[in-house]
Design an enzyme around this catalytic site. Structure first.
Site, PDB file in Angstrom:
ATOM      1  N   HIS B 277      14.608  47.218  68.050  1.00 37.03           N
ATOM      2  CA  HIS B 277      13.428  47.966  68.505  1.00 37.03           C
ATOM      3  C   HIS B 277      13.763  49.435  68.699  1.00 37.03           C
ATOM      4  CE1 HIS B 277      14.329  48.032  72.913  1.00 37.03           C
ATOM      5  NE2 HIS B 277      14.767  46.810  72.748  1.00 37.03           N
ATOM      6  N   ASP B 289      20.316  49.709  74.532  1.00 37.05           N
ATOM      7  CA  ASP B 289      19.019  49.022  74.432  1.00 37.05           C
ATOM      8  C   ASP B 289      17.959  49.991  73.929  1.00 37.05           C
ATOM      9  OD1 ASP B 289      16.972  47.192  74.634  1.00 37.05           O
ATOM     10  OD2 ASP B 289      16.817  47.335  76.810  1.00 37.05           O
ATOM     11  N   GLU B 323       8.859  47.333  72.130  1.00 32.53           N
ATOM     12  CA  GLU B 323       9.375  46.027  72.562  1.00 32.53           C
ATOM     13  C   GLU B 323       9.415  45.950  74.068  1.00 32.53           C
ATOM     14  OE1 GLU B 323      12.378  43.160  74.021  1.00 32.53           O
ATOM     15  OE2 GLU B 323      12.390  45.328  74.261  1.00 32.53           O
ATOM     16  N   GLU B 324       9.837  47.066  74.703  1.00 39.33           N
ATOM     17  CA  GLU B 324      10.119  47.040  76.142  1.00 39.33           C
ATOM     18  C   GLU B 324       8.909  46.677  76.989  1.00 39.33           C
ATOM     19  OE1 GLU B 324      12.829  46.843  77.239  1.00 39.33           O
ATOM     20  OE2 GLU B 324      14.298  48.059  76.176  1.00 39.33           O
ATOM     21  N   ASP B 351      19.440  43.040  69.519  1.00 37.95           N
ATOM     22  CA  ASP B 351      18.907  43.667  70.733  1.00 37.95           C
ATOM     23  C   ASP B 351      19.657  43.153  71.954  1.00 37.95           C
ATOM     24  OD1 ASP B 351      17.411  45.020  72.603  1.00 37.95           O
ATOM     25  OD2 ASP B 351      15.704  43.650  72.528  1.00 37.95           O
ATOM     26  N   HIS B 422      18.427  49.115  81.036  1.00 37.76           N
ATOM     27  CA  HIS B 422      17.214  49.628  81.686  1.00 37.76           C
ATOM     28  C   HIS B 422      17.516  50.603  82.827  1.00 37.76           C
ATOM     29  CE1 HIS B 422      14.501  46.083  80.175  1.00 37.76           C
ATOM     30  NE2 HIS B 422      15.181  46.655  79.204  1.00 37.76           N
TER      31      HIS B 422
HETATM   32 ZN   LIG Z   1      15.889  45.612  74.060  1.00 36.19          ZN
HETATM   33 ZN   LIG Z   2      15.092  46.332  77.152  1.00 34.03          ZN
END
Ligand SMILES: [Zn+2]
Ligand SMILES: [Zn+2]
Ligand SMILES: [Zn+2]
Ligand SMILES: [Zn+2]
Lengths: 465, 465
Positions: B277, B289, B323-324, B351, B422
């Site tokens: 992503h 990420d 995606e998040e 991912d 994150h």
């Molecule tokens: Zn991800």
């Molecule tokens: Zn993520």
């Protein structure tokens, strides 16, 4: 000189017990104290209490006053003979908010922190092209035309060492970078954080202005952000940076050195000083810097009290005010006690994290080296080795040898210290309870021995170099 | 079943080359590709470019548009046969500012981050007493009287595992905590960060509201701050907390799934999909990420192009949007391609950081297991072992098996992934270049083999459980 003296002392010892640095009873009580301290959670509990119930404690703030109140109340519960406060006038610098971003060519925010004592910026921030230098020295050599109207970025990476010697070559740029940049017409100074980690915490710490030189804003970038800025600059296009700080210097306040004593039984007028600083920077809870030191020296004295032992000399715990912003409490202490500094038998400070302690350095008369050597031998079961005799004593204590005060340096393993030093991340979870316990045990035994040693430690040798 | 099939395939192979999952030429080209990829810096350079020149790229923001432009331009330079965009309507949640503090009994600031999708608070913040629960389940069981008017703190600590299985038990509270708290009259929800680190970075991530239940603000505390709050609560006095968030949901925007293809030479209509992503959370630069995933799958295809190899099937790189915030790009992809999903020979997504990859899982027809077993044997020199046949494929790809699409899971070592996941700290310096190179080499060889495999992989088995 040292060897022959030791030999002489050895020969002497064969003939008279007077030459032994410590009585057998003192040594035996010391080793019991060591065992007691190694089973104690006292230091941890003090540190947990300070970092939880007070938290960050920047000089001059309301939290600083709560820290003093905490210390006074806590020391009062521990059974010292005397607990008292000595007032210190402290500056009050207010951090405010900091934000920063690259505006061109690749807009993105950056993690920065204001350096202590910096002025703020306009509310819209200061925005200019960035010019980078590898070191403060490179900046000093630079053509002013290169710097005029720009934001200077000093990109000097700190190296990791057990004894923290990577700090001093880089920290000069923190203290002096804004002045040197302003001399050449820069509009702000950005510093790669003085720290060994790679996390997005910028390391704060004190910076200085100079009379007659423009006061420009100064901030540190976290190491990953400094890496990012370096990558952006390498692409060759001009990089513009916007820095916003709402920092300001406010009215001076009164803070306090907090002092607690066990009165000496034989020589109450002679003092073994063990210190740490009570204040901290404001983004973390000052767990390693210097809550750990506060806990270590306070617990050391408390262990002696708990064992009902009476030291011959007075043991004095000094929790200094406002170390972070320029040894303010230490200087006030020295000034207030200038006519009584010869009462200090020896001084030491714990201000390098939680330990473990691996070496005993000293600065005492060479005729008294056998005393310090014996202290080291007594500390050996704790993993401490004997070091040199040109110790500086630690930050707050460093100004005392100029007045003839003997000092000791109980060197802590600082390999990880500068990962969190002066960041938001200086919190209790970073402290190793076993290291803290060992350090406190070392201070306990050291303090007991110094308070009961036979020899005078003066006059001290002049500094090396 | 699997064993007997393998045995059968082995017997068959003794009699006919038709049963071999791959030709010798394909295998030999694959091993050359592996060596090529293991000497390539392609993935690193892509990741360095994305994280430096775009940085954070939250769906719906200007940075998201720059990410799409970056991807399109970059893929165009790499020599794909086709590069195209597929529009996706994405929500635009704006983080704004977050701040938090304990107001009584021990005032101090706390590090928090807004959870994705949360509403904001009044400008003065929401302030109330804190009530703590160990898990979402405990909150669900709680007497509403205990919760009414309070700030709920869900103090569920994530555990560290190589396969990241500590995530799913805790992340439920992130998604659902605010709803369950609001049902009982809470005024806000605080979550211990879903993360394995002990640094003062709070971990963001998506949360949800439910129709008919009050929308209360939701934020995560960093792990050290959660520890601190836990210690404060243990002291037994009521702890009051003030949370300020200026988060808000803004107007929907158009983003894009960015797609690049190497057209298949024999079966151009059959597609091997490798995805990642493109979007990221907004506090870090989305290096692990999912910049790493973008780099891994893009470099994998590029390695095939560089070697001038022509896959029989089409290789399709899909860089999913958004995606998040709920697999938005993946859902749009599935909806747009619903009548052509049987063209997907197999799909996989990277991912879970930068690797290394240690296992190949799959979800293919049992009659085709020998193909996947052979892929694993070919990957063995890279340290990859054969796993199970009930793979979910990865987040974006996880919605495809329901439509019969075979998937593969190339499991990455995620031991450290949730240290920075994150957070602000998800930056390039956290990526191990060697791990990234290995992962990209695994995807290169995997993709080559899947694009040239002999067997059909359908129909896939039903999900387990
Ligand atoms: Zn991800
Ligand atoms: Zn993520
Ligand atoms: Zn300090
Ligand atoms: Zn300091």
């Amino acid at each position: 000189m040292r060897l022959s003296l030791t030999l002489f002392a050895g020969l002497l010892a064969a003939h008279t017990t007077l030459a032994a640095p410590f009585t057998d009873e003192i040594l035996s009580q010391g080793q019991q104290l060591r065992q007691h301290a190694m089973a104690s959670n006292r230091a941890w509990n003090l540190l947990e209490s300070l970092t939880t119930e007070v938290g960050p404690r920047l000089p001059g703030t309301e939290a600083d006053r709560r820290a003093v109140a905490w210390a006074k109340a806590k020391l009062n519960t521990l059974g010292f003979d005397r607990v008292y406060l000595e007032p210190v006038t402290v500056p009050h610098w207010h951090r405010g908010q900091a934000s920063a971003r690259i505006t061109t060519p690749f807009p993105q925010s950056m993690v920065v922190t204001a350096l202590g004592n910096t002025v703020g910026t306009d509310p819209a921030g200061v925005e200019a092209e960035v010019v980078a230098f590898n070191t403060l020295e490179d900046l000093k050599q630079a053509d002013p035309e290169q710097v005029m109207g720009k934001i200077v970025f000093i990109n000097h990476r700190m190296e990791r060492y057990k004894d923290g010697r990577g700090y001093s070559p880089v920290v000069k740029a923190r203290g002096r970078g804004a002045v040197e940049a302003a001399k050449k017409g820069a509009v702000a100074m950005l510093l790669r954080s003085v720290g060994t980690d790679s996390h997005r915490f910028a390391h704060t710490g004190m910076m200085r202005y100079q009379e007659g030189i423009a006061q420009i804003p100064a901030a540190a970038l976290s190491n990953p952000d400094a890496d990012q800025l370096e990558r952006l600059l390498k692409r060759g296009e001009p990089v513009r940076f916007n820095l916003k700080l709402s920092s300001e210097t406010r009215r001076e306040q009164i803070s306090y050195n907090v002092v607690a004593e066990i009165t000496g039984s034989t020589h109450p007028e002679q003092v073994v000083l063990i210190g740490a600083h009570l204040d901290s920077w404001d983004e973390g809870t000052g767990a390693l810097d210097d809550g750990a030191g506060v806990a270590i020296v306070t617990a050391a004295a408390k262990h002696i009290i708990e064992r009902n032992l009476k030291p011959k000399r007075t043991v004095r715990v000094v929790l200094f005010a406002a170390e972070e912003i320029g040894l303010i409490g230490a200087k006030a202490y020295k000034a207030a006690h200038l006519d009584r500094l010869d009462s200090l038998y020896i001084a030491a400070e714990a201000d390098f994290g939680a330990g473990p302690i691996y070496r005993l350095d000293s600065r005492v008369n060479e005729a008294a080296l056998e005393t310090m050597d014996e202290v080291a031998r007594q500390l050996a079961p704790l993993g401490v080795e004997r070091g040199h005799n040109h110790s500086w004593g630690g930050p707050d204590v460093s100004i005392l040898p100029d007045e003839g005060v003997p000092v000791a340096g109980l060197s802590m393993d600082g390999s990880d210290y500068f990962d969190v030093h002066h960041t938001m991340d200086d919190t209790l979870d970073k402290v190793d309870p076993d290291a803290l316990r060992q350090s406190s045990a070392v201070y306990t035994l050291y303090t007991w021995l110094m308070a009961n040693a036979e020899q005078s430690l003066r006059p001290i040798p002049l500094p090396q170099e």
